[in-house]
Design a protein around this motif. Structure first.
Motif, short mmCIF file in Angstrom:
data_model
loop_
_atom_site.label_atom_id
_atom_site.label_comp_id
_atom_site.label_asym_id
_atom_site.label_seq_id
_atom_site.Cartn_x
_atom_site.Cartn_y
_atom_site.Cartn_z
N THR A 69 0.84 -1.20 0.00
CA THR A 69 0.00 0.00 0.00
C THR A 69 0.87 1.24 0.00
O THR A 69 2.00 1.25 0.51
N ARG A 70 0.30 2.29 -0.55
CA ARG A 70 1.01 3.55 -0.64
C ARG A 70 1.29 4.10 0.76
O ARG A 70 2.39 4.57 1.04
N TYR A 71 0.31 3.99 1.64
CA TYR A 71 0.44 4.55 2.99
C TYR A 71 1.61 3.91 3.73
O TYR A 71 2.47 4.62 4.27
N ASN A 72 1.67 2.57 3.72
CA ASN A 72 2.74 1.89 4.45
C ASN A 72 4.10 2.10 3.80
O ASN A 72 5.12 2.19 4.49
N SER A 73 4.12 2.16 2.47
CA SER A 73 5.39 2.37 1.79
C SER A 73 5.94 3.76 2.10
O SER A 73 7.13 3.92 2.37
N LEU A 74 5.06 4.76 2.08
CA LEU A 74 5.50 6.11 2.41
C LEU A 74 6.00 6.17 3.85
O LEU A 74 7.01 6.80 4.16
N ARG A 75 5.27 5.49 4.70
CA ARG A 75 5.61 5.50 6.12
C ARG A 75 6.99 4.91 6.38
O ARG A 75 7.81 5.47 7.11
N ILE A 76 7.25 3.76 5.77
CA ILE A 76 8.53 3.09 6.02
C ILE A 76 9.67 3.88 5.37
O ILE A 76 10.76 4.00 5.94
N ALA A 77 9.40 4.46 4.20
CA ALA A 77 10.45 5.25 3.54
C ALA A 77 10.77 6.48 4.38
O ALA A 77 11.94 6.83 4.58
N ASP A 78 9.73 7.11 4.90
CA ASP A 78 9.94 8.29 5.74
C ASP A 78 10.74 7.92 6.98
O ASP A 78 11.65 8.63 7.39
N ARG A 93 23.61 7.59 2.64
CA ARG A 93 22.91 6.99 1.51
C ARG A 93 21.82 6.03 1.94
O ARG A 93 22.01 5.27 2.92
N VAL A 94 20.73 6.04 1.21
CA VAL A 94 19.66 5.07 1.45
C VAL A 94 19.45 4.29 0.16
O VAL A 94 19.29 4.89 -0.90
N THR A 95 19.46 2.98 0.27
CA THR A 95 19.24 2.13 -0.92
C THR A 95 17.92 1.39 -0.75
O THR A 95 17.69 0.73 0.25
N ALA A 96 17.06 1.50 -1.74
CA ALA A 96 15.80 0.75 -1.71
C ALA A 96 16.01 -0.56 -2.45
O ALA A 96 16.55 -0.57 -3.56
N VAL A 97 15.59 -1.65 -1.84
CA VAL A 97 15.77 -2.97 -2.44
C VAL A 97 14.41 -3.46 -2.92
O VAL A 97 13.44 -3.43 -2.18
N HIS A 98 14.35 -3.92 -4.17
CA HIS A 98 13.04 -4.22 -4.76
C HIS A 98 13.17 -5.25 -5.87
O HIS A 98 14.26 -5.72 -6.16
N LYS A 99 12.05 -5.59 -6.46
CA LYS A 99 12.09 -6.44 -7.66
C LYS A 99 11.07 -5.87 -8.64
O LYS A 99 10.20 -6.60 -9.16
N ALA A 100 11.20 -4.58 -8.88
CA ALA A 100 10.18 -3.91 -9.68
C ALA A 100 10.26 -4.23 -11.17
O ALA A 100 9.34 -3.91 -11.91
N CYS A 115 9.33 5.49 -2.25
CA CYS A 115 10.67 5.80 -1.75
C CYS A 115 11.24 7.02 -2.48
O CYS A 115 11.85 7.90 -1.85
N LYS A 116 11.03 7.07 -3.80
CA LYS A 116 11.57 8.20 -4.56
C LYS A 116 10.91 9.50 -4.13
O LYS A 116 11.57 10.53 -3.98
N PRO A 150 17.08 16.12 0.36
CA PRO A 150 18.12 16.29 -0.65
C PRO A 150 19.53 16.05 -0.13
O PRO A 150 20.44 15.80 -0.91
N ASP A 151 19.70 16.08 1.20
CA ASP A 151 21.05 15.85 1.73
C ASP A 151 21.43 14.38 1.74
O ASP A 151 22.57 14.03 1.98
N ILE A 152 20.46 13.50 1.51
CA ILE A 152 20.74 12.07 1.55
C ILE A 152 20.62 11.49 0.15
O ILE A 152 19.62 11.68 -0.53
N GLN A 153 21.64 10.77 -0.26
CA GLN A 153 21.64 10.18 -1.58
C GLN A 153 20.73 8.95 -1.61
O GLN A 153 20.73 8.15 -0.66
N PHE A 154 19.95 8.83 -2.66
CA PHE A 154 19.04 7.69 -2.76
C PHE A 154 19.32 6.88 -4.02
O PHE A 154 19.49 7.43 -5.09
N ASP A 155 19.42 5.58 -3.88
CA ASP A 155 19.48 4.74 -5.07
C ASP A 155 18.72 3.45 -4.81
O ASP A 155 18.23 3.23 -3.71
#
Lengths: 394, 382
Positions: free
Chosen positions: A197-206, A219-226, A240-241, A248-253
C-alpha cells in the motif's frame, strides 16, 4: 516545543485541569497527555516513550517465547537486577502449541498497557493448518509495528570473512508477502496475496530517511524487484523516490534484490542504509547477520507509532541449542540495551552495551557459534564483571 | 451398508505391504534405468546438432570462443546459429522466429548468450518469451568454487534448482483501489511436483547426497505448504537421497557462514532467484556461473546469465567462462562426460595458472588469448 508553549499560554483557570500546577513541567505533562491519546495518534514522527511509573521505574512486558528465549531473557533479568536498572518485567507466557490465540492476545494487551516489550521468538509449527497463524506475525500486525530496524556492525573481536561492515536495514514489518492472505481456488492451485500500500510504503520510507538523517548516514538504498513485480514493487519504489525528494542531503538509489544479495557477499561495504518490503527484508537481514558473525550477535527492534518491541534480529528459536547453556546471549543483551535507549535510560544502556562489547572484543569470551568455547553463563558473568569494574572506575 | 468383501485383516495388510514394497523397488529400478538412459539420445556416434543463440553485446564473441574451444576438443557438436528477436506472429501475439523454434524443436538442445532487455520495444523480455515457448520449468545453477579465482568463500559445491514458471513471478498484479496493490503468488500442485521430481532425478544422476527444500511455510502456510507437501511426496520415491526442509532465512544465514553444508537446493521462483544469485556471488559473480534451463518434452537451453556488457562489446575483452561452463553443463546433459571433463579441466587450469586471464578475472589478456590458451590445453590433453 510548540505544544508546551501553547499549554503555557492557556488561561490560568485551565491549568490545574491539565495538571500544569506550579511545579508541573509543561513538556512532561504534554507527553503524558499525548500518551493518553496514544490510540488516536497518526504516523507523524517521534515515537513517544511511555511515561515512567512510580518512583521512576518502568514496566516492560517480557515474552519468553520458545527455544533459547526463556534462558536468555532470564539472563537479561539477572543482569538488570545486578546493574540496578529501574525496569520491572511483566512476564507473559505464550504457549505456541495450543490452537487458541488467547495467549498471544493477552501478550498484546500487556504490550498495549506497558508500551514496550522484550521478547523471544515464538515457534510456528508450519505443519499446522492455515488457521493457526504465526504468533509473531500476529503480534506485529496487531500492534502495527511497521518498522523493523537492524543495525549490522562487525565486531572487531569476532572472526568473519568480511571486516568493518556497518549497515542499517529497515524492513517494512506489517504487509507485503506476510499478509497471510491465501486461498485455494481450485484443488491444487493456491494463491498467496502480496499487498503493497502507498500509505505503508511512504511511512517506512519516511522512517528510513529520518533515521538516516538522525544517525548522519549518507545513503539510502531501496531494495526491490520492480522489473518483475511492476505494480507492487513499482509502487514501493515510487513512494521511496517521493520521500527521497524531501531529503536532498541524503543520496538515494535502488537495487534489485538478487543483485543486492550478490553484492552483499562480495562487496558489502558499498551499503549504508537499506529499506525494503517484508520478504526481501527477511532475506537481506539474515544475509547481513551471517556476514557479521551469525544470529547470536545482532539485536533487532520493531517500532510502531505507539509501541516498541525488541528481540534478536534474525528471530531464531534455536530449538536445537535450547537449555544447553551454549546460546550466545549477545544479541538479546544488546536488544535490551536498545530497549533501555528507547526508555531514555541511556546511562544504563551504555553501561551494559560497553560491558558486552568489552567481553566480545577485548576479553574475547565467545560461545560456540562464533568459534569459542564459553558457555552462556560464563559470558553473562564476564559482562557483570565488566560492569562492576566499570562502575568502580567511575 | 452391505459389506461386499470380507478379507482377513492380516492378509490384507500383508498384501498392502507387499504391493508398496514392490512399488518402491520398481520405482528404484526404473529410476536407475532412467539414470542410465536419462539422455535418451546419447551421442556416442555421429554429430549432435545444437541450436546456438549468440545473443547481443558480447554474445557473438563469447559464442565464437566457445565454438573454437569445442572444435579444439573435437566435440561431436554441430552448431546451428539462430536469432531469436521477437516477431509479431499471426493474431498479434509476440513469438520467436519460426526458424529458431523449429531448430530448437528438432535439436532439443540450445546454448544461449546474453540477450538485450528491450525497454520500449513493445515486446516482452526475450528470456520470458523463450521460457514460455519451450515451457522451461527448471532453472539449474551449479555453483562450484573456482580454484584460482579467489573469493572469501572456498569449497562451495552446491546446486540451486529453481521453479521457473509460476510462484511470485506469475505477473498477476492488480491495483485494487488507488494506493493498494496486490500481487499474486501462484503455486500449483503440478508445477511443484514437476520441479521436485526433476530435483531428485538430477541429484540421483549427478551422485548428489541430499536435496533441501527451501520454503517459508511458517508464514505462507498454504502456498509453500503445498510446495513442501509435494516435495515430501516425491522424496518417498527417492529413498536413496536424503531430503531436508529449511526456512529461507535460515538458509541465507547459514549460506553466508558455511556454504559447505548445502548440496542440492530446490525452491519456488522468487527464493530461487535470490538464492541462485547469492550462490553465484559466493563463487565470484555471474561472469563465471553456468546455468541451464530444462523444459518439457526434453528441451534444454543452457545459457550465460550475465548481461550483454555493451561497453566492452566488440573489443575482444569479454570473458567467455560463463558460457563455456554452461556449454560443459550441456555436454554432461547429453552424456558426453569425457569431453565435458576435458574442457572443464582446461578452463580451470587456465584460471588457476593466472598467466592468461581476462580483465574481470584480474588479468589483462584479451578474450582471444584466453580462448587460445584453453584450446592449447585441450589439445595437449589429447
Amino acid at each position: 516545543m510548540a505544544a508546551s508553549s501553547a499549554a503555557l499560554s492557556l488561561p490560568k483557570v485551565f491549568r490545574p485541569v491539565l495538571g500544569l500546577g506550579r511545579s508541573g513541567n509543561p513538556a512532561k505533562v504534554w507527553a503524558a497527555a499525548a500518551s493518553c491519546r496514544r490510540e488516536k495518534s497518526t504516523f507523524v514522527g517521534r515515537i513517544i516513550p511511555p511515561p515512567a511509573k512510580y518512583g521512576g521505574r518502568h514496566t516492560v512486558t517480557l515474552i519468553p517465547g520458545d527455544g533459547i528465549g526463556p534462558e536468555l531473557l532470564n539472563h537479561v533479568r539477572e543482569l538488570f537486577r545486578f546493574s540496578c536498572v529501574p525496569v520491572d518485567f511483566e512476564v507473559v507466557n505464550v504457549n505456541s502449541s495450543v490452537a487458541t490465540e488467547d495467549d498471544i492476545h493477552n501478550a498484546i494487551t500487556a504490550i498495549r498497557r506497558n508500551g514496550v516489550a522484550l521478547k523471544g521468538n515464538i515457534e510456528t509449527n508450519h505443519n499446522m493448518p492455515p488457521s493457526h497463524k504465526s504468533r509473531n506475525n500476529l503480534l506485529r500486525t496487531s500492534l502495527d509495528l511497521f518498522a523493523n530496524m537492524m543495525h549490522c556492525q562487525s565486531l572487531p573481536g569476532v572472526q568473519t570473512r568480511h571486516k568493518n561492515i556497518d549497515i542499517i536495514i529497515i524492513r517494512e514489518n506489517t504487509e507485503g508477502e506476510y499478509s497471510s492472505l491465501e486461498h485455494e481456488s481450485v484443488s491444487g492451485v493456491v494463491e498467496s496475496l502480496k499487498i503493497i500500500t502507498r500509505y505503508n510504503s511512504l511511512r517506512i520510507a519516511d522512517y528510513a530517511f529520518r533515521l538516516a538523517r538522525e544517525k548522519g548516514r549518507r545513503r539510502v538504498t531501496a531494495v526491490h524487484k520492480a522489473n518483475i513485480m511492476k505494480l507492487a514493487d513499482g509502487l514501493f519504489l515510487q513512494c521511496c523516490k517521493e520521500v527521497a525528494s524531501g531529503y536532498p542531503d541524503i543520496q538515494f538509489d535502488s537495487m534489485i534484490v538478487d543483485n543486492t544479495t550478490m553484492q552483499l557477499v562480495s562487496k558489502p561495504h558499498q551499503f549504508d542504509v537499506m529499506v525494503m518490503p517484508n520478504l526481501y527484508g527477511n532475506v537481506v537481514s539474515n544475509v547481513c547477520a551471517g556476514l557479521v558473525g551469525g544470529p547470536g550477535l545482532v539485536p533487532g527492534a520493531n517500532y510502531g507509532t505507539n509501541y516498541a518491541v525488541f528481540e534478536t534480529a534474525t528471530r531464531n528459536t534455536g530449538k536445537s541449542i535450547a537449555d544447553k547453556n551454549i546460546a550466545n546471549p549477545t544479541a538479546m543483551l544488546l536488544a535490551s540495551c536498545l530497549m533501555l535507549d528507547h526508555l531514555r535510560l541511556h546511562d544504563y544502556a551504555n553501561m551494559i552495551r560497553g560491558a558486552v562489547l568489552t567481553t566480545m572484543n577485548e576479553t574475547r569470551l565467545h560461545t560456540a557459534d562464533i568459534g569459542g568455547q564459553g558457555t552462556t553463563s560464563e559470558v553473562v558473568q564476564s559482562v557483570m564483571k565488566n560492569i562492576q569494574s566499570g562502575r568502580c572506575k567511575n | 451398508m452391505i459389506c461386499l468383501k470380507r478379507s482377513a485383516p492380516s492378509r490384507h495388510l500383508w498384501k498392502e505391504g507387499l504391493i508398496s514394497s514392490i512399488c518402491t523397488l520398481v520405482s528404484r529400478v526404473v529410476g536407475a534405468m532412467k539414470s542410465q538412459a536419462s539422455h535418451p539420445r546419447t551421442f556416442s556416434r555421429g554429430l549432435q546438432t545444437v541450436t546456438l543463440i549468440p545473443g547481443d553485446g558480447i554474445g557473438p564473441e563469447i559464442s565464437t570462443a566457445v565454438m573454437k574451444i569445442f572444435e579444439a576438443a573435437k566435440a561431436p557438436i554441430q552448431w546451428e546459429e539462430r536469432n531469436v528477436t521477437a516477431i509479431k506472429g499471426p493474431g498479434g501475439k509476440w513469438m520467436i522466429p519460426t526458424e529458431a523454434k523449429d531448430s530448437m524443436d528438432k535439436s532439443k538442445i540450445g546454448l544461449k548468450g546474453p540477450l538485450k532487455t528491450p525497454i520500449a520495444a513493445g515486446h516482452p523480455s526475450m528470456n520470458l518469451l523463450l521460457r514460455k515457448t519451450f515451457d522451461l520449468y527448471a532453472n539449474v545453477r551449479p555453483c562450484v568454487s573456482i580454484e584460482g579465482y579467489k573469493t572469501p568463500y572456498t569449497d562451495v559445491d552446491l546446486v540451486t534448482i529453481r521453479e521457473n514458471t509460476e510462484g511470485e513471478y506469475s505477473g498477476i498484479e492488480h491495483v485494487i483501489v488507488d494506493g493498494v496493490v496486490q500481487s499474486i503468488k501462484l503455486i500449483t500442485e503440478e508445477a511443484s511436483q514437476r520441479i521436485a521430481e526433476y530435483a531428485f532425478e538430477y541429484a540421483r544422476n549427478n551422485q548428489r547426497a541430499s536435496v533441501t527444500a527451501v520454503h517459508k511455510a511458517n508464514i505462507m502456510r498454504m502456498s509453500d505448504g503445498l510446495f513442501l507437501r509435494k516435495c515430501r511426496e516425491v522424496a518417498e520415491n527417492f529413498k536413496d537421497i536424503k531430503f531436508t526442509e529449511m526456512y529461507l532465512d535460515t538458509v541465507c544465514l547459514n549460506m553466508v557462514q558455511d556454504p559447505t553444508q548445502f548440496d542440492v537446493l530446490v525452491m519456488p521462483n522468487l527464493y530461487g532467484d535470490i538464492l541462485s544469485d547469492l550462490c553465484a556471488g559466493l563463487i565470484g559473480g555471474l561472469g563465471v556461473t553456468p546455468s541451464g534451463n530444462i523444459g518439457a518434452n526434453g528441451v534444454a537451453i543452457f545459457e550465460s546469465v550475465h548481461g550483454t556488457a555493451p561497453d566492452i562489446a566488440g573489443k575482444d575483452l569479454a570473458n567467455p567462462t560463463a558460457l563455456l561452463l554452461s556449454a560443459v553443463m550441456m555436454l554432461r546433459h547429453m552424456g558426453l562426460h569425457g569431453q565435458a571433463k576435458k574442457i572443464e579441466t582446461a578452463c580451470f587450469d587456465t584460471i588457476r595458472d593466472k598467466k592468461v586471464l581476462t580483465k574481470d578475472l584480474g588479468g589483462n589478456s584479451k578474450c582471444s588469448e584466453f580462448t587460445g590458451e584453453i584450446c592449447r590445453r585441450v589439445q595437449d590433453m589429447e
